[in-house]
Design a protein around this motif. Structure first.
Motif, short mmCIF file in Angstrom:
data_model
loop_
_atom_site.label_atom_id
_atom_site.label_comp_id
_atom_site.label_asym_id
_atom_site.label_seq_id
_atom_site.Cartn_x
_atom_site.Cartn_y
_atom_site.Cartn_z
N LEU A 224 -6.26 1.84 -7.12
CA LEU A 224 -6.31 0.52 -6.47
C LEU A 224 -6.13 0.77 -4.97
O LEU A 224 -5.12 1.31 -4.54
CB LEU A 224 -5.18 -0.35 -7.02
N THR A 225 -7.14 0.39 -4.18
CA THR A 225 -7.06 0.66 -2.74
C THR A 225 -7.03 -0.65 -1.95
O THR A 225 -7.88 -1.51 -2.15
CB THR A 225 -8.27 1.50 -2.26
N PHE A 226 -6.03 -0.78 -1.11
CA PHE A 226 -5.96 -1.93 -0.20
C PHE A 226 -6.47 -1.48 1.15
O PHE A 226 -5.88 -0.60 1.78
CB PHE A 226 -4.52 -2.43 -0.08
N TRP A 227 -7.59 -2.06 1.57
CA TRP A 227 -8.16 -1.72 2.89
C TRP A 227 -7.60 -2.68 3.91
O TRP A 227 -7.68 -3.90 3.75
CB TRP A 227 -9.68 -1.82 2.83
N LYS A 228 -7.01 -2.10 4.95
CA LYS A 228 -6.38 -2.92 5.97
C LYS A 228 -6.87 -2.51 7.35
O LYS A 228 -7.78 -1.70 7.46
CB LYS A 228 -4.85 -2.78 5.88
N ASP A 229 -6.23 -3.05 8.39
CA ASP A 229 -6.60 -2.64 9.75
C ASP A 229 -5.53 -1.73 10.33
O ASP A 229 -5.42 -1.58 11.54
CB ASP A 229 -6.85 -3.87 10.64
N VAL A 230 -4.71 -1.14 9.45
CA VAL A 230 -3.72 -0.15 9.88
C VAL A 230 -3.88 1.09 8.99
O VAL A 230 -4.42 1.00 7.90
CB VAL A 230 -2.26 -0.68 9.75
N ASP A 231 -3.37 2.23 9.49
CA ASP A 231 -3.63 3.50 8.82
C ASP A 231 -2.88 3.71 7.50
O ASP A 231 -3.18 4.62 6.76
CB ASP A 231 -3.28 4.66 9.76
N GLY A 232 -1.86 2.90 7.25
CA GLY A 232 -1.08 3.10 6.03
C GLY A 232 0.30 2.52 6.25
O GLY A 232 0.51 1.71 7.17
N VAL A 233 1.25 2.97 5.42
CA VAL A 233 2.62 2.48 5.57
C VAL A 233 3.33 3.31 6.64
O VAL A 233 3.30 4.54 6.59
CB VAL A 233 3.39 2.61 4.23
N LEU A 234 3.97 2.64 7.57
CA LEU A 234 4.67 3.36 8.63
C LEU A 234 6.13 3.59 8.27
O LEU A 234 6.73 2.82 7.52
CB LEU A 234 4.59 2.54 9.92
N SER A 235 6.70 4.65 8.86
CA SER A 235 8.09 5.00 8.55
C SER A 235 9.08 4.02 9.18
O SER A 235 10.25 4.02 8.85
CB SER A 235 8.37 6.42 9.02
N GLY A 293 -4.73 7.72 4.52
CA GLY A 293 -3.75 6.64 4.40
C GLY A 293 -2.52 7.00 3.58
O GLY A 293 -2.13 8.16 3.48
N THR A 294 -1.92 6.00 2.98
CA THR A 294 -0.71 6.19 2.18
C THR A 294 -1.04 6.01 0.70
O THR A 294 -1.79 5.11 0.35
CB THR A 294 0.35 5.11 2.55
N VAL A 295 -0.50 6.89 -0.13
CA VAL A 295 -0.66 6.66 -1.56
C VAL A 295 0.71 6.35 -2.17
O VAL A 295 1.72 6.98 -1.83
CB VAL A 295 -1.37 7.85 -2.27
N ILE A 296 0.73 5.34 -3.03
CA ILE A 296 1.97 4.93 -3.71
C ILE A 296 1.76 5.17 -5.20
O ILE A 296 0.82 4.63 -5.78
CB ILE A 296 2.27 3.43 -3.45
N LYS A 297 2.61 6.01 -5.79
CA LYS A 297 2.41 6.31 -7.20
C LYS A 297 3.75 6.54 -7.88
O LYS A 297 4.80 6.39 -7.25
CB LYS A 297 1.47 7.50 -7.37
N ALA A 298 3.71 6.91 -9.17
CA ALA A 298 4.95 6.95 -9.95
C ALA A 298 6.01 7.85 -9.31
O ALA A 298 7.17 7.49 -9.20
CB ALA A 298 4.65 7.37 -11.38
N THR A 299 5.58 9.04 -8.91
CA THR A 299 6.54 9.92 -8.23
C THR A 299 5.91 10.38 -6.93
O THR A 299 4.70 10.43 -6.81
CB THR A 299 6.86 11.18 -9.06
#
Ligand code: ASP
Ligand code: MG
Length: 324
Positions: A224-235, A293-299
């Motif tokens: 599932l990919t969310f396309w946004k206007d930012v590169d991913g999740v920032l720290s 970008g950023t990937v969010i997954k189980a681990t």
């Protein structure tokens, strides 16, 4: 079949160039169909809300109607052929007349009934999904592209947790809808749904992310990919911490923690359907398409070793509840 679900929000849909960028990301492949969930063009849902607000105040709304029309015309004149433009415009004008009719009673009753409100707010997604479908039909074989109106399958009910899907019913309807099709590109309306009586409702403002996650679960998607206007999740929030970096991998728990505590990632409710099926969630930038970008997954890598991000919330009292 291995489905990929993609969501394009309003921040990625503001002109014809965006629609071209979006379409360029996909090439027809029947073994790997793409379900592309879209929001309204940028600003359109707000303009629809403005029509409602003006009607409730009994104020002139000519300019708002014009702004909605102009926004779409600007996009379609550049990216659609003349026949497609004519047919889109006739649908748009028809729909704008429907909105005028729905709002004409507001003068008498002062407040718009909630089902009319949902009906009006949902037009933005119908228009954007229609015009994106038409654009795809002009660049790949037309019979490879299908328009998917979420009101045909997504049945929801209101609960204390907000609007929630009726999973079994929705799954059956979606299966039925996709039964005889073998397209590779499907364009679905985000945000809108129907209730058990078949009346149109919405998933609430910014609900298209939830639509996409629901579809990912229903299709048992690979990704599932969310396309946004930012590169991913920032720290961290870059307005406060300029050296904030993109986090490449997060676990579901880490992402939920960050968003509970103020990071503007995805609403935790939005992630739940994808999490239920352990579907990896990607956050990518349409305008920097080579970046992964950023990937969010189980681990995630280094799960317990490093601090992934720092968030802050100003001026609130916080109660923490755990669980999904
Ligand atoms: N267009 C709707 C909104 O602006 C839904 C969405 O974009 O997620 O709230
Ligand atoms: Mg949005």
């Amino acid at each position: 079949m291995s489905w990929k679900v993609h969501k394009f929000g309003g921040s990625t849909l503001f002109d014809a160039h965006c629609i071209e960028l979006l379409a360029n990301r996909f090439s027809p492949n029947k073994n790997e169909p793409a379900m592309i969930v879209v929001s309204a063009l940028k600003g359109v849902t707000n303009l629809l809300q403005e029509l409602i607000d003006l009607a409730e105040l009994n104020k002139e709304s000519f300019l708002t109607y014009k702004a909605i029309r102009d926004k779409h015309i600007e996009v379609i004149r550049t990216c659609l052929g003349s026949d497609q433009v004519a047919s889109f415009l006739s649908q748009l004008d028809n729909d704008l007349n429907t909105i005028r009719a729905l709002l004409s009673t507001v003068k008498e009753i002062k407040r718009i009934p909630s089902h009319n409100l949902d009906k009006i707010l949902g037009f933005g997604e119908i228009w954007s999904a229609t015009l994106i479908t038409e654009y795809f039909r002009s660049v790949i074989p037309a019979n490879d592209v299908m328009y998917v109106d979420a009101r045909d399958f997504l049945v929801t009910q209101k609960t204390e947790m907000g609007v929630m899907p009726l999973w079994d019913e929705s799954a059956k309807l979606l299966e039925h809808k996709l039964l005889d099709t073998s397209c590779s590109i499907y364009i679905a309306t985000g945000f809108i749904a129907k209730n058990k009586s078949g009346i149109q409702c919405t998933l609430g403002r910014n609900g298209s992310d939830y639509s996409a996650s629901i579809l990912a679960l229903l299709l048992d998607a690979d990704e599932l990919t969310f396309w946004k206007d930012v590169d991913g999740v920032l720290s961290a929030d870059p307005r406060i911490v300029p050296e904030a970096k993109i986090i490449q991998e997060l676990s579901y728990n880490e992402a939920m923690e960050l968003s509970y505590f103020g990071a503007q990632i995805l609403h935790p409710k939005t992630m739940m359907p994808a999490i239920t099926k352990s579907i990896p969630i990607r956050i990518r930038n349409l305008f920097n398409g080579d970046y992964k970008g950023t990937v969010i997954k189980a681990t995630s890598r280094n799960d317990q070793l490093i601090i992934k991000g720092v968030t802050g919330i100003d001026k609130i009292a916080l109660i923490t509840l755990s669980g999904a």
